[in-house]
Motif scaffolding. Structure first.
Motif, mmCIF file in Angstrom:
data_model
loop_
_atom_site.group_PDB
_atom_site.id
_atom_site.type_symbol
_atom_site.label_atom_id
_atom_site.label_comp_id
_atom_site.label_asym_id
_atom_site.label_seq_id
_atom_site.Cartn_x
_atom_site.Cartn_y
_atom_site.Cartn_z
ATOM 1 N N GLN A 1 0.641 -1.129 -0.044
ATOM 2 C CA GLN A 1 -0.099 0.000 -0.227
ATOM 3 C C GLN A 1 1.129 1.301 0.087
ATOM 4 N N VAL A 2 0.439 2.060 -0.713
ATOM 5 C CA VAL A 2 1.252 3.391 -0.849
ATOM 6 C C VAL A 2 0.275 4.482 -0.622
ATOM 7 N N GLN A 3 0.528 5.388 0.397
ATOM 8 C CA GLN A 3 -0.033 6.619 0.544
ATOM 9 C C GLN A 3 0.480 7.942 -0.047
ATOM 10 N N LEU A 4 -0.524 8.646 -0.659
ATOM 11 C CA LEU A 4 0.195 9.982 -1.405
ATOM 12 C C LEU A 4 -0.633 11.155 -0.632
ATOM 13 N N VAL A 5 0.094 12.127 -0.526
ATOM 14 C CA VAL A 5 -0.598 13.431 -0.013
ATOM 15 C C VAL A 5 0.136 14.638 -0.623
ATOM 16 N N GLU A 6 -1.045 15.083 -1.623
ATOM 17 C CA GLU A 6 -0.476 16.389 -2.371
ATOM 18 C C GLU A 6 -0.632 17.678 -1.509
ATOM 19 N N SER A 7 -0.002 18.560 -1.931
ATOM 20 C CA SER A 7 -0.207 20.057 -1.248
ATOM 21 C C SER A 7 0.467 20.935 -2.063
ATOM 22 N N GLY A 8 0.372 22.244 -1.710
ATOM 23 C CA GLY A 8 0.892 23.283 -2.620
ATOM 24 C C GLY A 8 0.011 24.206 -3.354
ATOM 25 N N GLY A 9 -1.160 23.543 -3.846
ATOM 26 C CA GLY A 9 -2.103 24.367 -4.521
ATOM 27 C C GLY A 9 -2.789 25.526 -4.179
ATOM 28 N N GLY A 10 -3.475 26.309 -4.721
ATOM 29 C CA GLY A 10 -3.881 27.699 -4.274
ATOM 30 C C GLY A 10 -4.405 28.529 -5.665
ATOM 31 N N LEU A 11 -4.771 29.740 -5.335
ATOM 32 C CA LEU A 11 -5.390 30.614 -6.276
ATOM 33 C C LEU A 11 -4.246 31.545 -6.529
ATOM 34 N N VAL A 12 -3.941 31.606 -7.829
ATOM 35 C CA VAL A 12 -2.861 32.644 -8.398
ATOM 36 C C VAL A 12 -3.376 33.244 -9.585
ATOM 37 N N GLN A 13 -2.675 34.128 -9.877
ATOM 38 C CA GLN A 13 -2.928 35.108 -11.183
ATOM 39 C C GLN A 13 -2.058 34.187 -12.398
ATOM 40 N N ALA A 14 -2.763 34.464 -13.445
ATOM 41 C CA ALA A 14 -1.925 34.106 -14.768
ATOM 42 C C ALA A 14 -0.417 34.748 -14.681
ATOM 43 N N TRP A 114 -3.531 6.759 -5.683
ATOM 44 C CA TRP A 114 -3.742 8.076 -6.029
ATOM 45 C C TRP A 114 -3.907 9.016 -4.670
ATOM 46 N N GLY A 115 -3.450 10.155 -4.983
ATOM 47 C CA GLY A 115 -3.708 11.142 -3.809
ATOM 48 C C GLY A 115 -5.191 11.790 -3.759
ATOM 49 N N GLN A 116 -5.321 12.550 -2.880
ATOM 50 C CA GLN A 116 -6.659 13.138 -2.549
ATOM 51 C C GLN A 116 -6.807 14.161 -3.763
ATOM 52 N N GLY A 117 -5.847 14.846 -4.073
ATOM 53 C CA GLY A 117 -5.598 16.120 -4.915
ATOM 54 C C GLY A 117 -5.401 17.465 -4.502
ATOM 55 N N THR A 118 -4.970 18.451 -5.046
ATOM 56 C CA THR A 118 -4.756 19.730 -4.742
ATOM 57 C C THR A 118 -5.321 20.715 -5.822
ATOM 58 N N GLN A 119 -6.115 21.692 -5.357
ATOM 59 C CA GLN A 119 -6.763 22.293 -6.267
ATOM 60 C C GLN A 119 -5.878 23.561 -6.700
ATOM 61 N N VAL A 120 -5.529 23.866 -8.019
ATOM 62 C CA VAL A 120 -5.011 25.213 -8.488
ATOM 63 C C VAL A 120 -5.974 25.633 -9.220
#
Length: 124
Positions: A1-14, A114-120
């Motif tokens: 079993q492999v656990q994956l955790v994403e981080s670092g997403g956020g709201l940015v400008q073009a 798969w990880g849970q995802g991070t929103q960009v």
């Protein structure tokens, strides 16, 4: 079993930059290749970037080539996705995924974890 955790997403400008991280735990990190996918609203999940585990060779989707860099830190069991010159169309949930092979593929079906995802979100 492999656990994956994403981080670092956020709201940015073009035009801005972001670095996403994917921290892996569980089974031996070096026996898996961990790569990045994304899913925009109303669209299918798509491959973004991959890295060969033994050689460090990289693979990128045409849509991000030249703007994205995938890298890994074996000591930290972490894979990174550095994104620059972000565009509105980069808005998506970004996922990291692992498969028990040294070779990345672009096929979602080839990945076991798969990880849970991070929103960009990129504002134009």
């Amino acid at each position: 079993q492999v656990q994956l955790v994403e981080s670092g997403g956020g709201l940015v400008q073009a035009g801005d930059s972001l670095r996403l991280s994917c921290a892996a735990s569980g089974r031996t990190f070096n026996r898996y290749t961990i790569n990045w996918f994304r899913q925009a609203p109303g669209k299918e999940r798509e491959f973004v970037a991959g890295i060969w585990w033994t050689t460090g060779r990289t693979l990128y989707a045409d849509s991000v080539k030249g703007r994205v860099t995938i890298s890994r830190d074996n000591a930290k069991s972490t894979v990174y996705l550095q994104m620059t010159s972000l565009k509105f169309e980069d808005t998506a949930v970004y996922y990291c995924a692992a498969r028990s092979s040294f070779i990345p593929t672009m096929n979602i079906e080839d990945y076991d974890y798969w990880g849970q995802g991070t929103q960009v979100t990129v504002s134009s």
